[in-house]
Scaffold this active site. Structure first.
Site, PDB file in Angstrom:
ATOM      1  CE  LYS A  74       4.805 -21.766  94.479  1.00 27.32           C
ATOM      2  NZ  LYS A  74       6.045 -21.931  95.521  1.00 27.32           N
ATOM      3  NE  ARG A 109      13.683 -21.832  97.052  1.00 30.62           N
ATOM      4  CZ  ARG A 109      13.497 -22.592  97.763  1.00 30.62           C
ATOM      5  NH1 ARG A 109      14.325 -23.116  98.155  1.00 30.62           N
ATOM      6  NH2 ARG A 109      12.746 -23.274  96.917  1.00 30.62           N
ATOM      7  NE  ARG A 111       9.227 -16.768  93.039  1.00 29.51           N
ATOM      8  CZ  ARG A 111       9.293 -17.813  92.851  1.00 29.51           C
ATOM      9  NH1 ARG A 111       8.819 -18.538  91.987  1.00 29.51           N
ATOM     10  NH2 ARG A 111       9.583 -18.809  93.660  1.00 29.51           N
ATOM     11  NE  ARG A 119      14.595 -26.195  93.751  1.00 30.30           N
ATOM     12  CZ  ARG A 119      13.735 -25.305  93.861  1.00 30.30           C
ATOM     13  NH1 ARG A 119      12.395 -26.576  93.343  1.00 30.30           N
ATOM     14  NH2 ARG A 119      13.066 -24.074  95.031  1.00 30.30           N
TER      15      ARG A 119
HETATM   16  P1  AP5 Z   1       6.848 -29.172  95.866  1.00 28.67           P
HETATM   17  O1  AP5 Z   1       5.658 -29.121  95.353  1.00 28.67           O
HETATM   18  O2  AP5 Z   1       8.209 -28.652  95.578  1.00 28.67           O
HETATM   19  O3  AP5 Z   1       7.202 -27.042  96.622  1.00 28.67           O
HETATM   20  P2  AP5 Z   1       6.416 -25.601  96.042  1.00 28.67           P
HETATM   21  O4  AP5 Z   1       5.843 -24.887  96.164  1.00 28.67           O
HETATM   22  O5  AP5 Z   1       6.575 -26.011  94.529  1.00 28.67           O
HETATM   23  O6  AP5 Z   1       8.540 -25.235  95.919  1.00 28.67           O
HETATM   24  P3  AP5 Z   1       9.148 -24.803  95.190  1.00 28.67           P
HETATM   25  O7  AP5 Z   1      10.492 -24.699  96.304  1.00 28.67           O
HETATM   26  O8  AP5 Z   1       9.534 -25.120  94.000  1.00 28.67           O
HETATM   27  O9  AP5 Z   1       8.749 -23.487  94.860  1.00 28.67           O
HETATM   28  P4  AP5 Z   1       9.529 -22.062  94.855  1.00 28.67           P
HETATM   29  O10 AP5 Z   1       8.323 -20.972  94.653  1.00 28.67           O
HETATM   30  O11 AP5 Z   1      10.634 -20.795  95.975  1.00 28.67           O
HETATM   31  O12 AP5 Z   1      10.363 -22.290  93.539  1.00 28.67           O
HETATM   32  P5  AP5 Z   1      10.956 -22.665  91.666  1.00 28.67           P
HETATM   33  O13 AP5 Z   1      11.360 -22.914  91.455  1.00 28.67           O
HETATM   34  O14 AP5 Z   1       9.578 -21.188  91.699  1.00 28.67           O
HETATM   35  O15 AP5 Z   1       6.829 -29.164  97.383  1.00 28.67           O
HETATM   36  C1  AP5 Z   1       7.948 -29.459  98.327  1.00 28.67           C
HETATM   37  C2  AP5 Z   1       8.391 -30.357  99.454  1.00 28.67           C
HETATM   38  O16 AP5 Z   1       7.188 -31.165  99.795  1.00 28.67           O
HETATM   39  C3  AP5 Z   1       8.512 -31.870  97.568  1.00 28.67           C
HETATM   40  O17 AP5 Z   1       9.531 -32.719  98.250  1.00 28.67           O
HETATM   41  C4  AP5 Z   1       6.605 -31.987  98.147  1.00 28.67           C
HETATM   42  O18 AP5 Z   1       7.389 -33.555  97.557  1.00 28.67           O
HETATM   43  C5  AP5 Z   1       6.492 -32.319  99.679  1.00 28.67           C
HETATM   44  N1  AP5 Z   1       5.770 -32.425  99.471  1.00 28.67           N
HETATM   45  C6  AP5 Z   1       4.392 -31.541  98.787  1.00 28.67           C
HETATM   46  N2  AP5 Z   1       3.175 -31.894  99.366  1.00 28.67           N
HETATM   47  C7  AP5 Z   1       3.142 -31.978 100.015  1.00 28.67           C
HETATM   48  C8  AP5 Z   1       1.944 -32.753 101.077  1.00 28.67           C
HETATM   49  N3  AP5 Z   1       1.148 -32.244 101.048  1.00 28.67           N
HETATM   50  N4  AP5 Z   1       2.614 -33.470 102.121  1.00 28.67           N
HETATM   51  C9  AP5 Z   1       3.782 -33.797 102.174  1.00 28.67           C
HETATM   52  N5  AP5 Z   1       4.641 -33.472 101.492  1.00 28.67           N
HETATM   53  C10 AP5 Z   1       4.674 -32.409 100.813  1.00 28.67           C
HETATM   54  O19 AP5 Z   1      11.892 -21.383  92.410  1.00 28.67           O
HETATM   55  C11 AP5 Z   1      13.060 -20.970  92.470  1.00 28.67           C
HETATM   56  C12 AP5 Z   1      13.905 -19.844  92.157  1.00 28.67           C
HETATM   57  O20 AP5 Z   1      13.338 -19.658  90.515  1.00 28.67           O
HETATM   58  C13 AP5 Z   1      13.257 -18.452  93.102  1.00 28.67           C
HETATM   59  O21 AP5 Z   1      13.800 -18.766  93.979  1.00 28.67           O
HETATM   60  C14 AP5 Z   1      13.836 -17.258  92.000  1.00 28.67           C
HETATM   61  O22 AP5 Z   1      15.126 -17.419  91.888  1.00 28.67           O
HETATM   62  C15 AP5 Z   1      14.071 -18.096  90.268  1.00 28.67           C
HETATM   63  N6  AP5 Z   1      12.638 -17.748  89.806  1.00 28.67           N
HETATM   64  C16 AP5 Z   1      11.299 -18.681  89.147  1.00 28.67           C
HETATM   65  N7  AP5 Z   1      10.413 -17.817  89.242  1.00 28.67           N
HETATM   66  C17 AP5 Z   1      10.412 -16.830  89.183  1.00 28.67           C
HETATM   67  C18 AP5 Z   1      10.215 -15.590  89.017  1.00 28.67           C
HETATM   68  N8  AP5 Z   1       9.246 -15.236  88.518  1.00 28.67           N
HETATM   69  N9  AP5 Z   1      10.423 -14.172  88.893  1.00 28.67           N
HETATM   70  C19 AP5 Z   1      11.608 -14.092  89.763  1.00 28.67           C
HETATM   71  N10 AP5 Z   1      12.302 -15.089  89.945  1.00 28.67           N
HETATM   72  C20 AP5 Z   1      11.847 -16.361  89.899  1.00 28.67           C
END
Ligand code: AP5
Length: 255
Positions: free
Chosen positions: A41, A201, A118, A190
């Protein structure tokens, strides 16, 4: 292609202002990015931001930015602990942080909300907030990928400690190992990319976030996108799917 602007108002909240507003773009796009952790994402939000001129608003990035604060509030401290374990932060904390940044949702550049909403309660809170602001969502992009591929993506992820740009050690490496191409910042792994946190997660996603697809499908805003292939291929797929939903040819032209 437009150049992404600084996201100070979103990342810091309070009185912080973005140094540069997004340049006027043909149309304002307001999108939500849904999908399991690690599906890509954040990567797509970065590419979509350049293609559509909209700002990448990630709630995860707000928490990671708060991590560097000298004295986080007790609520924020508890939120950061939950995040480290891979659990969701309580709805009330997340919604109040987003409400504090309501101006970003009204920004002329539009938005790409990543990681919010979420839960169904967060989606209802977002509906309420957008109605108060007099703006509406164009679409919700739902990225899908088999879990084995996701685990590989998360294991190799590196993130810039400065501008939060996302890399992968093999699939999307920086030009110089450990250094961000965009701002020269240090690339880090991270804390919640450890195997136990990844498992927690994924469970939280299945239990609380997956039901949101039904929520948005019922109101005709859901666009499902296969997240396999290169980031650029997925971007092109996303723009085509949006074009079909919204009937705007410019999506195809900007890919
Ligand atoms: P990346 O683009 O980083 O993936 P992502 O979907 O953004 O993954 P996240 O882990 O950031 O999502 P998340 O929802 O767990 O984290 P968030 O920060 O929102 O890609 C992943 C990897 O793959 C990268 O290395 C990239 O280079 C690679 N890649 C991408 N595309 C590719 C491709 N096509 N081919 C090959 N490789 C590729 O949340 C973190 C934490 O914050 C949560 O666990 C929670 O504790 C808290 N939090 C955040 N928002 C909320 C909310 N709204 N409510 C409650 N808790 C929340």
């Amino acid at each position: 292609m437009t150049v992404p602007h600084v996201r100070a108002a979103w990342l810091q909240g309070g009185d912080a202002r973005c140094e540069e507003l997004p340049p006027p773009h043909g149309r304002t796009y307001r999108l939500v990015l849904l999908g399991p952790p690690g599906v890509g994402k954040g990567t797509q939000a970065e590419l979509l931001g350049r293609a559509l001129g909209a700002c990448h608003l990630s709630t995860g990035d707000i928490f990671r930015a708060a991590h560097c604060q000298a004295e986080p509030s007790p609520a924020l401290k508890a939120a950061l602990e939950a995040m480290r374990r891979g659990e969701l932060v309580p709805d009330a904390v997340v919604v109040s942080l987003v409400r504090e940044r309501a101006a970003c949702l009204r920004c002329r550049g539009g938005f790409l909300l990543d990681g919010f909403p979420r839960t169904v309660a967060q989606a209802e809170a977002l509906d309420e907030l957008l109605a108060e602001l007099g703006v509406s969502l164009d679409a919700v992009l739902n990225y899908q990928l088999p879990v084995e591929v996701i685990v590989t993506r998360l294991g190799g992820r590196r993130t810039c400690a400065g501008c939060k740009a996302v890399y992968h050690v093999t699939a999307r490496p920086p030009h110089v190992e450990g250094v961000c191409d965009q701002c020269g910042g240090r690339l880090i792994q991270r804390e919640d990319d450890q195997p136990e946190s990844i498992r927690v997660r994924m469970r939280a996603y299945e239990e609380y976030t997956r039901p949101l697809t039904g929520y948005y499908e019922r109101i005709g805003k859901l666009v499902s996108v296969q997240a396999s292939g290169t980031p650029e291929e997925i971007l092109a797929r996303t723009l085509r799917a949006l074009s079909t939903l919204l009937g705007h040819k410019e999506y195809l032209n900007s890919a």
